[in-house]
Every structure is written in structure tokens, then in C-alpha cells.
Design an enzyme around this catalytic site. Structure first.
Site, PDB file in Angstrom:
ATOM      1  N   GLN A 152     -10.416  -3.714  -2.930  1.00 19.64           N
ATOM      2  CA  GLN A 152     -11.732  -3.238  -2.422  1.00 19.64           C
ATOM      3  C   GLN A 152     -12.997  -3.308  -3.308  1.00 19.64           C
ATOM      4  O   GLN A 152     -13.858  -3.891  -2.839  1.00 19.64           O
ATOM      5  CB  GLN A 152     -11.487  -1.659  -2.063  1.00 19.64           C
ATOM      6  CG  GLN A 152     -12.667  -0.848  -1.729  1.00 19.64           C
ATOM      7  CD  GLN A 152     -12.989  -1.250  -0.334  1.00 19.64           C
ATOM      8  OE1 GLN A 152     -12.272  -1.068   0.599  1.00 19.64           O
ATOM      9  NE2 GLN A 152     -14.193  -1.655   0.050  1.00 19.64           N
TER      10      GLN A 152
ATOM     11  N   CYS B 117     -16.328   2.410   1.445  1.00 17.23           N
ATOM     12  CA  CYS B 117     -14.974   1.429   1.630  1.00 17.23           C
ATOM     13  C   CYS B 117     -14.649   1.770   3.093  1.00 17.23           C
ATOM     14  O   CYS B 117     -13.920   1.033   3.374  1.00 17.23           O
ATOM     15  CB  CYS B 117     -14.049   1.801   0.557  1.00 17.23           C
ATOM     16  SG  CYS B 117     -13.416   3.614   0.390  1.00 17.23           S
TER      17      CYS B 117
ATOM     18  N   ARG C  99       0.760  -1.153   0.106  1.00 12.22           N
ATOM     19  CA  ARG C  99       0.018  -0.054  -0.138  1.00 12.22           C
ATOM     20  C   ARG C  99       0.993   1.335   0.096  1.00 12.22           C
ATOM     21  O   ARG C  99       1.596   1.368   0.907  1.00 12.22           O
ATOM     22  CB  ARG C  99      -0.942   0.011   1.277  1.00 12.22           C
ATOM     23  CG  ARG C  99      -1.586   1.465   1.221  1.00 12.22           C
ATOM     24  CD  ARG C  99      -2.519   1.565   2.466  1.00 12.22           C
ATOM     25  NE  ARG C  99      -3.898   0.910   2.202  1.00 12.22           N
ATOM     26  CZ  ARG C  99      -5.004   1.073   2.735  1.00 12.22           C
ATOM     27  NH1 ARG C  99      -5.171   1.816   3.594  1.00 12.22           N
ATOM     28  NH2 ARG C  99      -5.939   0.218   1.951  1.00 12.22           N
TER      29      ARG C  99
ATOM     30  N   ARG D 196     -13.838  -7.547   2.758  1.00  8.69           N
ATOM     31  CA  ARG D 196     -12.502  -7.424   2.472  1.00  8.69           C
ATOM     32  C   ARG D 196     -11.619  -8.653   2.786  1.00  8.69           C
ATOM     33  O   ARG D 196     -10.691  -9.147   2.065  1.00  8.69           O
ATOM     34  CB  ARG D 196     -11.926  -6.371   3.292  1.00  8.69           C
ATOM     35  CG  ARG D 196     -12.411  -4.911   3.147  1.00  8.69           C
ATOM     36  CD  ARG D 196     -12.444  -4.396   1.589  1.00  8.69           C
ATOM     37  NE  ARG D 196     -11.119  -4.333   0.927  1.00  8.69           N
ATOM     38  CZ  ARG D 196     -10.019  -3.588   1.619  1.00  8.69           C
ATOM     39  NH1 ARG D 196     -10.268  -2.606   2.111  1.00  8.69           N
ATOM     40  NH2 ARG D 196      -8.824  -3.653   1.003  1.00  8.69           N
TER      41      ARG D 196
ATOM     42  N   HIS E 257      -7.241   0.787  -6.214  1.00  7.39           N
ATOM     43  CA  HIS E 257      -7.620   0.078  -5.086  1.00  7.39           C
ATOM     44  C   HIS E 257      -8.501  -1.249  -5.102  1.00  7.39           C
ATOM     45  O   HIS E 257      -9.505  -1.444  -5.081  1.00  7.39           O
ATOM     46  CB  HIS E 257      -8.335   0.889  -4.033  1.00  7.39           C
ATOM     47  CG  HIS E 257      -8.551   0.408  -2.545  1.00  7.39           C
ATOM     48  ND1 HIS E 257      -7.835  -0.701  -2.271  1.00  7.39           N
ATOM     49  CD2 HIS E 257      -9.211   0.758  -1.451  1.00  7.39           C
ATOM     50  CE1 HIS E 257      -7.878  -0.889  -0.826  1.00  7.39           C
ATOM     51  NE2 HIS E 257      -8.724   0.055  -0.304  1.00  7.39           N
TER      52      HIS E 257
ATOM     53  N   ASP F 227     -17.089   7.849  -1.064  1.00  2.00           N
ATOM     54  CA  ASP F 227     -15.804   7.754  -0.365  1.00  2.00           C
ATOM     55  C   ASP F 227     -15.380   9.183   0.132  1.00  2.00           C
ATOM     56  O   ASP F 227     -16.143  10.128  -0.171  1.00  2.00           O
ATOM     57  CB  ASP F 227     -14.706   7.491  -1.445  1.00  2.00           C
ATOM     58  CG  ASP F 227     -13.367   6.998  -0.967  1.00  2.00           C
ATOM     59  OD1 ASP F 227     -13.017   6.999   0.371  1.00  2.00           O
ATOM     60  OD2 ASP F 227     -12.281   6.955  -1.731  1.00  2.00           O
TER      61      ASP F 227
HETATM   62  N1   CP Z   1     -10.990   0.766   2.919  1.00  2.00           N
HETATM   63  C1   CP Z   1      -9.991   0.287   3.326  1.00  2.00           C
HETATM   64  O1   CP Z   1      -9.268   0.036   2.398  1.00  2.00           O
HETATM   65  O2   CP Z   1      -9.764   0.593   4.645  1.00  2.00           O
HETATM   66  P1   CP Z   1      -8.392   0.702   5.215  1.00  2.00           P
HETATM   67  O3   CP Z   1      -7.503   2.052   4.672  1.00  2.00           O
HETATM   68  O4   CP Z   1      -8.572   0.545   6.793  1.00  2.00           O
HETATM   69  O5   CP Z   1      -7.363  -0.639   4.787  1.00  2.00           O
HETATM   70  N1  NVA Z   2      -9.729   7.349  -1.417  1.00  2.00           N
HETATM   71  C1  NVA Z   2      -9.383   6.964   0.086  1.00  2.00           C
HETATM   72  C2  NVA Z   2      -9.740   5.110   0.075  1.00  2.00           C
HETATM   73  C3  NVA Z   2      -9.551   4.863   1.427  1.00  2.00           C
HETATM   74  C4  NVA Z   2      -9.661   3.327   1.497  1.00  2.00           C
HETATM   75  C5  NVA Z   2      -7.939   7.255   0.181  1.00  2.00           C
HETATM   76  O1  NVA Z   2      -7.158   6.781  -0.989  1.00  2.00           O
HETATM   77  O2  NVA Z   2      -7.671   7.731   1.195  1.00  2.00           O
END
Ligand code: CP
Ligand code: NVA
Length: 330
Positions: free
Chosen positions: A137, A271, A107, A316, A134, A230
Site C-alpha cells: 500500500q 488506503c 494477507r 495499487r 501493509h 485509515d
Molecule cells: N487498501 C487495501 O488494502 O484494500 P483491500 O482491503 O480492498 O485490499
Molecule cells: N488498517 C486497515 C487497512 C485496510 C487496508 C485494516 O487492517 O483493516
């Protein structure tokens, strides 16, 4: 037959609708087996490493629990504490980790970094979120929708908010590939890249779905089966972005008005994490600066019977497990 052994999972565009279907079916099977208490361990003797440049609750926990359920061992490397990104490059880190681990979750910020990890490590790499995509997700979201609605094809899906972010991009691709009718409810400046939109329109042609951009919340949400949103400002964006985003996206907040123009059995998805009340430090900070106490979704919608956000969060686990089993499982 579909065979994903040894493959990386970097973005949905790399996967055919059949392969996505395979992962969703595998996730459903793994979920059933876990509930029944007879899950077969397909990852015994495997080692996986989770490399995070950004924070996470769901993604990290889903990878950890998923790997442990399957008999694998897990190492977590967080935003601080490893040499990665400070003293050691992506290419060097990849060549080290690839010699010790069977699979790598990443990530971070740049999509090019997760692509480079895959190139240099020689083992499957799973994208746990970048600025652009992502993909894990979206598997959870599709599984959840299918559980609720019994199908994906033909459903009207609305993404309200920053449609240019990793979620907007990825959901548009996922919906287009799976025969859904995707609408982004967003002001023009927050629509996805024109090139990506036309690519998704092509994909939708093949799948029987469609892709639309709509600069009007009520119009976009009319007769929707799913309304998704989101955060308005994503991880890694400058805090200064808030003021502009609030102005641009306030009309696209998911409130009861949006729910009322949708189908009566519309589901609300997010999400997570979500700004729906003042129970976090960041929300209080934004409240102080801009006066808003709810952002992308009202608390009323978030807590309503339409909201399936925690089922979605649970999924997830099952979908991320499916990605690991499909790519490095026995
Ligand atoms: N939705 C999601 O990716 O959550 P986290 O940032 O907690 O992993
Ligand atoms: N768009 C958000 C998604 C988090 C799961 C971010 O990147 O922070």
C-alpha cells in the site's frame, strides 16, 4: 545497480531508499507502458498464488490483474476453502506452495506467518497486509504523492487516526526513508511503538526527513501537503474496540477544518475501504450503535477536489505489478 530478483517483500524496513526508489520508477514505467499499450510481459510461464486469511478488494485485484497483464497464471485461495490455518500449518503450506508456484502473496493476521512462509517456501513472498504492516500500500501511496506533487522529499505528511495500526506503522517507515516530514495526529495511546518511532527518527536523519507525534489535529495538519487517514478499527480487531476508538479518535476525524489549516493544495488520501457515508452494512451498524454517520473522514472531504483516493487505489495495480516483476520477472 539494484537487483531484487528472488527477494521477498515482507516489510519496508527491509528495503533501502534506493530499492524503494527503484520499485517506484519501475511502477511508473509499467503504468506508462500499460497506458501506451506496449507493456512487455516479464512473467510469462510463471505461476503465482494469492493466500488470503482476510477479505480484500484492491490488493487481490491488483495482484490478479498485475500478474495476468504480465502473462502469469494466478490461483486465489481465500479465507475459506484451503487446508491452510485449519488442518495445515504455515510451514507445511509453504513447502507445498513453494514447489508449485514462483511467488506467493499472503494477507493475514500475524507478521510472523508471512515471515515463515518466506522462510519455508524458498520462493519470493509478498506481504499483502498483516496486523503489523501493509508495505505494498505504501508503494502506491508514494507513487500517487509523487505524481501529484512532483516529489517526495521535504513534503509534510500527516497520518490522522490509529497510528499504531499497519498503515500508521508502514507510512511512518516509508515517509522516514524517503525524506518526508511525517506527523502522526493521534492521542498518545494510539501512537506507534516507542521503539519503532525512534528507529524511524534515525532513518529520517539519514534521509533529511523528520518524524513527530502530535496530540492535536489542527496543530498537526497545519501547512500539510498530504493528509492521510485509515479506518479506526482494523480487520481482525474485536468489534468492542469501536466504542473506545470513536471516543479517542473523533477529534482526529479529517474534516474541512483540517483541510483549511493545511496548504491550499493539500491532497487527501486513504488506503480504503473508508467510512464516509452510510452506504455500507458495517457503517449502518455502527450508526445504529453509536450515532455517527461519518467516521475517520467526512463525506465532504472524501468527495472534495482534494481527495485523490481512487488514483491511489489504481496505483495499487502498478506498484504491486512492479514488486512481482522486480522479484520474479525475467
Ligand atoms: N487498501 C487495501 O488494502 O484494500 P483491500 O482491503 O480492498 O485490499
Ligand atoms: N488498517 C486497515 C487497512 C485496510 C487496508 C485494516 O487492517 O483493516
Amino acid at each position: 545497480a539494484v537487483n531484487l530478483k528472488g527477494k521477498s517483500f515482507l516489510k519496508l524496513l527491509d528495503f533501502s531508499p534506493r530499492e524503494i526508489r527503484y520499485l517506484l520508477d519501475l511502477a511508473r514505467d509499467l503504468k506508462r507502458a500499460k497506458y501506451a499499450g506496449n507493456e512487455a510481459k516479464m512473467m510469462e510461464g510463471k505461476n503465482v498464488v494469492l493466500l488470503f486469511q482476510k477479505d480484500s478488494t484492491r490488493t487481490r485485484c491488483a495482484f490478479e490483474v498485475g500478474a495476468l497483464d504480465q502473462g502469469a497464471h494466478v490461483t486465489y485461495l481465500g479465507p475459506s476453502g484451503s487446508q491452510f490455518g485449519k488442518k495445515e500449518s504455515v510451514a507445511d503450506t509453504a513447502r507445498v506452495l513453494g514447489r508449485m508456484y514462483d511467488g506467493i502473496e499472503f494477507r493475514g493476521y500475524k507478521q510472523s506467518d508471512v515471515e515463515a512462509l518466506a522462510k519455508y517456501s524458498g520462493v519470493p513472498v509478498w506481504n499483502g497486509l498483516t496486523d503489523e504492516w501493509h508495505p505494498t500500500q505504501i508503494l502506491a501511496d508514494l507513487l500517487t504523492i509523487e505524481e501529484c506533487k512532483g516529489k517526495l522529499k521535504g513534503l509534510k505528511f500527516v497520518f490522522a487516526g490509529d497510528a499504531r495500526n499497519n498503515m500508521g506503522n508502514s507510512l511512518m517507515v516509508g515517509c522516514a526513508k524517503m525524506g518526508m516530514h511525517f506527523a502522526a495526529a493521534a492521542p498518545k495511546e494510539l501512537w506507534p511503538d516507542a521503539e519503532l518511532i525512534s528507529k524511524c527518527k534515525e532513518l529520517a536523519k539519514d534521509s533529511g526527513g523528520s518524524v513527530e507525534m502530535i496530540d492535536d489535529m489542527a496543530k498537526a495538519c497545519k501547512d500539510a501537503d498530504v493528509i492521510y487517514t485509515d479506518v479506526w478499527v482494523s480487520m481482525g480487531e474485536a468489534p468492542e474496540a469501536w466504542e473506545k476508538r470513536i471516543k479517542a479518535l473523533k477529534p482526529f476525524q479529517v474534516d474541512m477544518k483540517a483541510i483549511k489549516v493545511a496548504k491550499s493544495d493539500v491532497i487527501f488520501m486513504h488506503c480504503l475501504p473508508a467510512f464516509h457515508d452510510l452506504n455500507t452494512e458495517v457503517a449502518q451498524d455502527i450508526h445504529k450503535k453509536f450515532g455517527l454517520s461519518e467516521m475517520e473522514v467526512t463525506n465532504e472531504v472524501f468527495e472534495s477536489k482534494h481527495s485523490i483516493v481512487f488514483e491511489e487505489a489504481e496505483n495499487r495495480l502498478h506498484t504491486i505489478k512492479a514488486v512481482m516483476v522486480a522479484t520474479i520477472g525475467k
